[in-house]
Design a protein around this motif. Structure first.
Motif, PDB file in Angstrom:
ATOM      1  N   MET A   1      57.650  51.668  46.442  1.00 22.32           N
ATOM      2  CA  MET A   1      56.883  50.928  45.471  1.00 22.32           C
ATOM      3  C   MET A   1      57.575  50.924  44.121  1.00 22.32           C
ATOM      4  O   MET A   1      56.920  50.949  43.093  1.00 22.32           O
ATOM      5  CB  MET A   1      55.478  51.490  45.351  1.00 22.32           C
ATOM      6  N   SER A   2      58.852  50.875  44.136  1.00 19.84           N
ATOM      7  CA  SER A   2      59.558  50.842  42.856  1.00 19.84           C
ATOM      8  C   SER A   2      59.324  49.497  42.177  1.00 19.84           C
ATOM      9  O   SER A   2      59.188  48.469  42.816  1.00 19.84           O
ATOM     10  CB  SER A   2      61.057  51.058  43.073  1.00 19.84           C
ATOM     11  N   GLY A   3      59.240  49.528  40.893  1.00 21.96           N
ATOM     12  CA  GLY A   3      59.012  48.321  40.118  1.00 21.96           C
ATOM     13  C   GLY A   3      57.549  47.995  39.889  1.00 21.96           C
ATOM     14  O   GLY A   3      57.225  47.093  39.142  1.00 21.96           O
ATOM     15  N   ILE A   4      56.648  48.702  40.554  1.00 20.19           N
ATOM     16  CA  ILE A   4      55.219  48.469  40.359  1.00 20.19           C
ATOM     17  C   ILE A   4      54.697  49.438  39.302  1.00 20.19           C
ATOM     18  O   ILE A   4      54.932  50.633  39.376  1.00 20.19           O
ATOM     19  CB  ILE A   4      54.435  48.650  41.678  1.00 20.19           C
ATOM     20  N   LYS A   5      54.025  48.881  38.320  1.00 20.21           N
ATOM     21  CA  LYS A   5      53.437  49.693  37.255  1.00 20.21           C
ATOM     22  C   LYS A   5      51.940  49.856  37.509  1.00 20.21           C
ATOM     23  O   LYS A   5      51.326  49.049  38.205  1.00 20.21           O
ATOM     24  CB  LYS A   5      53.657  48.998  35.912  1.00 20.21           C
ATOM     25  N   LEU A   6      51.361  50.888  36.967  1.00 20.90           N
ATOM     26  CA  LEU A   6      49.936  51.128  37.114  1.00 20.90           C
ATOM     27  C   LEU A   6      49.127  49.911  36.660  1.00 20.90           C
ATOM     28  O   LEU A   6      48.135  49.539  37.290  1.00 20.90           O
ATOM     29  CB  LEU A   6      49.526  52.379  36.326  1.00 20.90           C
ATOM     30  N   HIS A   7      49.565  49.266  35.606  1.00 24.59           N
ATOM     31  CA  HIS A   7      48.881  48.078  35.082  1.00 24.59           C
ATOM     32  C   HIS A   7      48.832  46.954  36.122  1.00 24.59           C
ATOM     33  O   HIS A   7      47.896  46.154  36.131  1.00 24.59           O
ATOM     34  CB  HIS A   7      49.568  47.591  33.806  1.00 24.59           C
ATOM     35  N   ASP A   8      49.812  46.894  37.015  1.00 24.88           N
ATOM     36  CA  ASP A   8      49.863  45.859  38.053  1.00 24.88           C
ATOM     37  C   ASP A   8      48.724  45.995  39.064  1.00 24.88           C
ATOM     38  O   ASP A   8      48.422  45.046  39.791  1.00 24.88           O
ATOM     39  CB  ASP A   8      51.200  45.904  38.797  1.00 24.88           C
ATOM     40  N   LEU A   9      48.088  47.152  39.122  1.00 26.62           N
ATOM     41  CA  LEU A   9      47.006  47.385  40.077  1.00 26.62           C
ATOM     42  C   LEU A   9      45.631  47.006  39.529  1.00 26.62           C
ATOM     43  O   LEU A   9      44.633  47.108  40.245  1.00 26.62           O
ATOM     44  CB  LEU A   9      47.009  48.849  40.521  1.00 26.62           C
ATOM     45  N   ARG A  10      45.563  46.553  38.292  1.00 26.32           N
ATOM     46  CA  ARG A  10      44.278  46.193  37.692  1.00 26.32           C
ATOM     47  C   ARG A  10      43.541  45.108  38.483  1.00 26.32           C
ATOM     48  O   ARG A  10      42.336  45.251  38.738  1.00 26.32           O
ATOM     49  CB  ARG A  10      44.451  45.784  36.242  1.00 26.32           C
ATOM     50  N   PRO A  11      44.188  44.013  38.887  1.00 26.36           N
ATOM     51  CA  PRO A  11      43.465  43.007  39.677  1.00 26.36           C
ATOM     52  C   PRO A  11      42.933  43.569  40.997  1.00 26.36           C
ATOM     53  O   PRO A  11      41.839  43.224  41.437  1.00 26.36           O
ATOM     54  CB  PRO A  11      44.502  41.910  39.927  1.00 26.36           C
ATOM     55  N   PHE A  12      43.699  44.452  41.619  1.00 26.53           N
ATOM     56  CA  PHE A  12      43.250  45.099  42.855  1.00 26.53           C
ATOM     57  C   PHE A  12      42.008  45.939  42.594  1.00 26.53           C
ATOM     58  O   PHE A  12      41.019  45.866  43.331  1.00 26.53           O
ATOM     59  CB  PHE A  12      44.378  45.965  43.432  1.00 26.53           C
ATOM     60  N   CYS A  13      42.037  46.704  41.535  1.00 27.77           N
ATOM     61  CA  CYS A  13      40.896  47.536  41.155  1.00 27.77           C
ATOM     62  C   CYS A  13      39.693  46.664  40.822  1.00 27.77           C
ATOM     63  O   CYS A  13      38.576  46.923  41.282  1.00 27.77           O
ATOM     64  CB  CYS A  13      41.272  48.423  39.968  1.00 27.77           C
ATOM     65  N   ALA A  14      39.902  45.625  40.035  1.00 30.93           N
ATOM     66  CA  ALA A  14      38.804  44.735  39.650  1.00 30.93           C
ATOM     67  C   ALA A  14      38.169  44.086  40.865  1.00 30.93           C
ATOM     68  O   ALA A  14      36.942  44.063  41.000  1.00 30.93           O
ATOM     69  CB  ALA A  14      39.310  43.664  38.684  1.00 30.93           C
ATOM     70  N   SER A  15      38.973  43.572  41.774  1.00 31.78           N
ATOM     71  CA  SER A  15      38.412  42.904  42.950  1.00 31.78           C
ATOM     72  C   SER A  15      37.654  43.890  43.832  1.00 31.78           C
ATOM     73  O   SER A  15      36.623  43.552  44.410  1.00 31.78           O
ATOM     74  CB  SER A  15      39.499  42.170  43.740  1.00 31.78           C
ATOM     75  N   GLY A  16      38.133  45.118  43.914  1.00 32.71           N
ATOM     76  CA  GLY A  16      37.433  46.140  44.690  1.00 32.71           C
ATOM     77  C   GLY A  16      36.095  46.506  44.087  1.00 32.71           C
ATOM     78  O   GLY A  16      35.093  46.655  44.795  1.00 32.71           O
ATOM     79  N   LEU A  17      36.052  46.639  42.767  1.00 37.53           N
ATOM     80  CA  LEU A  17      34.797  46.952  42.089  1.00 37.53           C
ATOM     81  C   LEU A  17      33.780  45.828  42.270  1.00 37.53           C
ATOM     82  O   LEU A  17      32.604  46.073  42.548  1.00 37.53           O
ATOM     83  CB  LEU A  17      35.046  47.198  40.596  1.00 37.53           C
ATOM     84  N   ILE A  18      34.239  44.596  42.133  1.00 36.53           N
ATOM     85  CA  ILE A  18      33.345  43.444  42.261  1.00 36.53           C
ATOM     86  C   ILE A  18      32.848  43.320  43.695  1.00 36.53           C
ATOM     87  O   ILE A  18      31.657  43.104  43.937  1.00 36.53           O
ATOM     88  CB  ILE A  18      34.047  42.160  41.779  1.00 36.53           C
ATOM     89  N   ALA A  19      33.740  43.487  44.666  1.00 36.20           N
ATOM     90  CA  ALA A  19      33.346  43.415  46.077  1.00 36.20           C
ATOM     91  C   ALA A  19      32.333  44.493  46.427  1.00 36.20           C
ATOM     92  O   ALA A  19      31.474  44.301  47.298  1.00 36.20           O
ATOM     93  CB  ALA A  19      34.580  43.519  46.972  1.00 36.20           C
ATOM     94  N   ALA A  20      32.412  45.627  45.747  1.00 36.49           N
ATOM     95  CA  ALA A  20      31.478  46.724  45.993  1.00 36.49           C
ATOM     96  C   ALA A  20      30.130  46.501  45.297  1.00 36.49           C
ATOM     97  O   ALA A  20      29.213  47.291  45.462  1.00 36.49           O
ATOM     98  CB  ALA A  20      32.085  48.045  45.522  1.00 36.49           C
ATOM     99  N   GLY A  21      30.022  45.420  44.510  1.00 40.49           N
ATOM    100  CA  GLY A  21      28.754  45.095  43.868  1.00 40.49           C
ATOM    101  C   GLY A  21      28.600  45.614  42.457  1.00 40.49           C
ATOM    102  O   GLY A  21      27.498  45.589  41.909  1.00 40.49           O
ATOM    103  N   CYS A  22      29.672  46.068  41.857  1.00 40.94           N
ATOM    104  CA  CYS A  22      29.575  46.572  40.486  1.00 40.94           C
ATOM    105  C   CYS A  22      29.281  45.433  39.511  1.00 40.94           C
ATOM    106  O   CYS A  22      29.758  44.314  39.680  1.00 40.94           O
ATOM    107  CB  CYS A  22      30.875  47.258  40.070  1.00 40.94           C
ATOM    108  N   ASP A  23      28.518  45.736  38.495  1.00 36.64           N
ATOM    109  CA  ASP A  23      28.207  44.743  37.469  1.00 36.64           C
ATOM    110  C   ASP A  23      29.371  44.635  36.485  1.00 36.64           C
ATOM    111  O   ASP A  23      30.304  45.438  36.510  1.00 36.64           O
ATOM    112  CB  ASP A  23      26.912  45.110  36.746  1.00 36.64           C
ATOM    113  N   VAL A  24      29.299  43.644  35.620  1.00 39.00           N
ATOM    114  CA  VAL A  24      30.407  43.357  34.714  1.00 39.00           C
ATOM    115  C   VAL A  24      30.656  44.491  33.719  1.00 39.00           C
ATOM    116  O   VAL A  24      31.808  44.785  33.381  1.00 39.00           O
ATOM    117  CB  VAL A  24      30.214  42.000  34.000  1.00 39.00           C
TER     118      VAL A  24
END
Length: 79
Positions: free
Chosen positions: A1-24
């Motif tokens: 996973m070279s070249g991937i920064k922690l910031h690059d995972l934000r969309p993944f985290c956001a989509s997971g939270l939303i799919a789990a039913g989290c509010d804004v």
């Protein structure tokens, strides 16, 4: 996973939270956005809209009935 920064995972985290039913606000806090509107400006397309909710409700109705409602409605028309 070279070249991937922690910031690059934000969309993944956001989509997971939303799919789990989290509010804004929960998403905003987890992602570190300055306001809920910042979260919505970026990820609003991931939250279900009225059409998604209608489809889900209809799907749930049909799954719960497992065909028995459709059969009883059909037989009511024939009486």
């Amino acid at each position: 996973m070279s070249g991937i920064k922690l910031h690059d995972l934000r969309p993944f985290c956001a989509s997971g939270l939303i799919a789990a039913g989290c509010d804004v606000v929960t998403g905003q806090r987890a992602l570190g956005h300055s306001s809920p509107s910042a979260t919505l400006n970026t990820y609003s397309h991931l939250w279900p809209d009225a059409n998604d909710k209608t489809r889900s409700a209809a799907d749930e109705l049909f799954r719960a009935s497992a065909g028995s409602v459709a059969y009883s409605l059909r037989t009511l028309d024939q009486k």
